[in-house]
Scaffold this active site. Sequence first.
Site, mmCIF file in Angstrom:
data_model
loop_
_atom_site.group_PDB
_atom_site.id
_atom_site.type_symbol
_atom_site.label_atom_id
_atom_site.label_comp_id
_atom_site.label_asym_id
_atom_site.label_seq_id
_atom_site.Cartn_x
_atom_site.Cartn_y
_atom_site.Cartn_z
ATOM 1 N N HIS A 23 0.814 -1.221 0.000
ATOM 2 C CA HIS A 23 0.000 0.000 0.000
ATOM 3 C C HIS A 23 0.856 1.285 0.000
ATOM 4 O O HIS A 23 0.721 2.138 -0.869
ATOM 5 C CB HIS A 23 -0.865 0.071 1.261
ATOM 6 C CG HIS A 23 -1.858 -1.023 1.437
ATOM 7 N ND1 HIS A 23 -3.016 -1.108 0.709
ATOM 8 C CD2 HIS A 23 -1.894 -2.076 2.301
ATOM 9 C CE1 HIS A 23 -3.729 -2.154 1.111
ATOM 10 N NE2 HIS A 23 -3.069 -2.760 2.077
HETATM 11 C C1 BDR Z 1 -3.042 1.187 5.274
HETATM 12 O O1 BDR Z 1 -3.303 0.782 6.629
HETATM 13 C C2 BDR Z 1 -2.120 0.351 7.245
HETATM 14 O O2 BDR Z 1 -2.287 -0.908 7.797
HETATM 15 C C3 BDR Z 1 -1.078 0.251 6.182
HETATM 16 O O3 BDR Z 1 0.198 0.607 6.684
HETATM 17 C C4 BDR Z 1 -1.544 1.195 5.111
HETATM 18 O O4 BDR Z 1 -1.060 2.495 5.322
HETATM 19 C C5 BDR Z 1 -3.761 0.227 4.349
HETATM 20 O O5 BDR Z 1 -5.148 0.294 4.540
#
Ligand code: BDR
Length: 320
Positions: free
Chosen positions: A241
């Site tokens: 992500h």
């Molecule tokens: C986001 O939520 C966190 O768990 C991850 O680091 C990312 O920024 C994904 O939904």
Amino acid sequence: MHKVIFDTDPGVDDAMALLFLHHHPEIDLIGITSVFGNATIETTTRNALFLKREWQIDAPVAKGAGETFIPHRVTHAPPTFIHGDDGLGNIGVPEVTDVEPDPRPAHRFIVDMVRAHPGEVTLVAVGRMTNLANALKEDPEIVSLVREVVIMGGAFDTNGNVTPAAEANIHGDPEAADIVMTATWPVVVVGLDVTLKTVMTRQALADIRDAAGKRAQLLFDLSQFYIKFYEGRVQDGMVVHDSCACVYVVAPELFTTRSGPVRVVCGGIADGQTIQKPDGKGFGPSDWDGDLPSQKVCVDVDADAVLKLIHDTIVAIKED
Ligand code: BDR
Ligand code: CA
């Protein structure tokens, strides 16, 4: 060259994103600001200091918010089942006592850096938007001084990952996110619509480790718990992500964007849902009319090219 402040809640995918920023030749990483999310603020700050030390990153770490923009707001608990109890995949992160954080709170640090480099600073925010909202509250004039705000968060034409409606970084502080999206600075939203398409396989991560030496060995080790979480959810690998938002800064041509104002639902069954009103699309009279700024939402991505750029950037600097 892009002067970047990385606002982060490390976090496994945050760690990869940090290493990418640290290695990319067109990024001048001028600060790391921590925020609560994947773990408590004490833990995410400790993790940022740990990664700074292990990867010999010069940029200072400023400790950020440990609670939502509106104090005591109800939000979800840290997702220890995704990032581990220590936030970095249960590798047993040691306490870091030999690297001092910047004395300023994160929002003050952001304001100072933006004012010191008017028009030059890109804020890359990959945790809850609390520090950015606090910075705007402290000094609203920074909207015209920031070069760009690139955030990982939200879900537009797809479900969320905390609820059917909401993605974690937005669900964790919806009021903060709504302030950030509706401020008159240029925002690019890199949400689940594109990040869920960007899956790094186990083998690709192993290839980075083999080619890049010690730094990437740490990245490989801390990612294993996260990869386990994704078993059965994606095909043999992990969703990167936060790296997607960092890649956007240097390679926006790898993303397709849609323009239009963005609002965040604050409260109720759709708490934290992100909605865009696409430019040029007509609707009846509503609260969406008026002066809302048009922001960019990523709706598609060349995922292979993003993954290749992450690989090439991290392996370009070998350290044993
Ligand atoms: C986001 O939520 C966190 O768990 C991850 O680091 C990312 O920024 C994904 O939904
Ligand atoms: Ca994150």
